[in-house]
Design a protein around this motif. Structure first.
Motif, PDB file in Angstrom:
ATOM      1  N   UNK A  22      31.795  -0.088  28.352  1.00  0.00           N
ATOM      2  CA  UNK A  22      31.960  -0.920  26.931  1.00  0.00           C
ATOM      3  C   UNK A  22      32.276  -1.756  26.017  1.00  0.00           C
ATOM      4  N   UNK A  23      33.682  -0.366  26.073  1.00  0.00           N
ATOM      5  CA  UNK A  23      35.178  -1.083  26.040  1.00  0.00           C
ATOM      6  C   UNK A  23      35.018  -2.422  26.027  1.00  0.00           C
ATOM      7  N   UNK A  24      35.833  -2.632  27.458  1.00  0.00           N
ATOM      8  CA  UNK A  24      36.039  -3.526  28.034  1.00  0.00           C
ATOM      9  C   UNK A  24      35.299  -4.818  27.631  1.00  0.00           C
ATOM     10  N   UNK A  25      33.458  -4.583  27.646  1.00  0.00           N
ATOM     11  CA  UNK A  25      32.714  -5.744  27.484  1.00  0.00           C
ATOM     12  C   UNK A  25      33.140  -5.739  25.496  1.00  0.00           C
ATOM     13  N   UNK A  26      33.863  -5.082  25.140  1.00  0.00           N
ATOM     14  CA  UNK A  26      33.717  -5.420  23.726  1.00  0.00           C
ATOM     15  C   UNK A  26      34.884  -6.281  23.548  1.00  0.00           C
ATOM     16  N   UNK A  53      27.070 -10.432  20.326  1.00  0.00           N
ATOM     17  CA  UNK A  53      26.978  -9.810  19.570  1.00  0.00           C
ATOM     18  C   UNK A  53      26.435  -8.629  20.640  1.00  0.00           C
ATOM     19  N   UNK A  54      26.855  -6.728  20.796  1.00  0.00           N
ATOM     20  CA  UNK A  54      25.875  -6.110  20.958  1.00  0.00           C
ATOM     21  C   UNK A  54      25.737  -5.219  20.630  1.00  0.00           C
ATOM     22  N   UNK A  55      24.333  -5.262  20.580  1.00  0.00           N
ATOM     23  CA  UNK A  55      23.568  -3.435  21.067  1.00  0.00           C
ATOM     24  C   UNK A  55      22.956  -3.020  21.333  1.00  0.00           C
ATOM     25  N   UNK A  56      23.336  -1.876  21.245  1.00  0.00           N
ATOM     26  CA  UNK A  56      22.946  -0.984  22.663  1.00  0.00           C
ATOM     27  C   UNK A  56      21.454  -0.153  22.693  1.00  0.00           C
ATOM     28  N   UNK A  80      31.483   0.692  20.063  1.00  0.00           N
ATOM     29  CA  UNK A  80      32.623  -0.384  20.448  1.00  0.00           C
ATOM     30  C   UNK A  80      30.555  -1.112  20.061  1.00  0.00           C
ATOM     31  N   UNK A  81      29.640  -0.606  19.546  1.00  0.00           N
ATOM     32  CA  UNK A  81      29.001  -1.838  19.553  1.00  0.00           C
ATOM     33  C   UNK A  81      28.913  -2.522  18.274  1.00  0.00           C
ATOM     34  N   UNK A  82      27.831  -4.084  17.476  1.00  0.00           N
ATOM     35  CA  UNK A  82      27.026  -4.126  16.249  1.00  0.00           C
ATOM     36  C   UNK A  82      26.726  -3.367  16.137  1.00  0.00           C
TER      37      UNK A  82
END
Ligand SMILES: [Zn+2]
Ligand SMILES: [Zn+2]
Length: 226
Positions: A93-97, A106-109, A143-145
């Motif tokens: 998820x860090x790389x995706x960020x 925007x990233x939502x878990x 790492x999510x919004x």
């Protein structure tokens, strides 16, 4: 404005039995303002999405659901094809960020409590809060919004725990049915403070935290079933 932010349709998501038309029809019937299609690793032609929106007279948007090394995420962006191009395998998820920061979105878990082991004991205050602390330390949530606090395929206790986690970490909370068939549509949803008419506005609202998670029926509170 009320939008079901997590849904799957067939054939794009093979796990779903619901064609996009049936989904949008159902969203309209139950009186939500809009819906967001979040297929697994697939994006629809934007003209198809616009056409659905026009035909049924409600807001139709799309995002995508993806697996990362640390858990599932929902990605919202006006540039999903570019993101899918960059993210071709399961990565952190860090790389995706990093990629999302470059391209926009925007990233939502997604359903971050689903993997938590639960038993009858989990409703007991001490264990309930111990599990919440465990989840708060998950790398995914750094790492999510925001995070899904209400997911239609999770148990009420998982959703209650998720809500506590979002409060503890001060993370934006969203809701979605994660529906794979019509009857599940709209069980949970996201309430937006302002109107959202496109993916860019959706991302802005999520990043600015102008949303909250909503539920059609009240969740079973801790203590009401022991
Ligand atoms: Zn998932
Ligand atoms: Zn899903």
């Amino acid at each position: 404005m009320i939008i079901d932010l997590h849904t799957h349709t067939r054939p794009a998501s093979t796990c779903s039995i619901m064609p996009p038309e049936e989904l949008v029809q159902r969203v309209k019937e139950i009186g939500l303002d809009g819906v967001c299609l979040t297929e697994h690793n697939k994006v629809h032609d934007p003209t198809f999405i616009q056409d659905l929106s026009q035909r049924y007279g409600i807001t139709v948007l799309q995002g995508v659901e993806m697996v990362t090394l640390e858990g599932d995420i929902l990605l919202f962006s006006e540039h999903i094809p570019e993101l899918l191009e960059e993210i071709r395998e399961v990565i952190s998820v860090r790389k995706i960020r990093g990629i999302v920061n470059q391209i926009g979105g925007a990233i939502i878990a997604a359903h971050p409590l689903r993997s938590v082991f639960l038993s009858q004991d989990s409703y007991r205050t001490e264990i309930f809060y111990k599990k919440i602390q465990e989840v708060c330390s998950r790398i995914l949530l750094r790492w999510v919004d925001g995070m899904e606090t209400y997911n239609g395929n999770d148990l009420d206790i998982q959703n209650l725990m998720a809500l506590e986690v979002s409060r503890e970490l001060n993370l934006v909370a969203t809701g979605g049915s994660d529906a794979h068939c019509a009857k599940d549509v709209g069980k949970f949803f996201t309430i937006f403070d302002d109107g959202v008419s496109c993916e860019r506005e959706l991302v802005e609202a999520l990043k600015e935290g102008r949303v909250k998670a909503g539920s059609r029926e009240p969740l079973m509170e801790r203590g009401s079933d022991k």
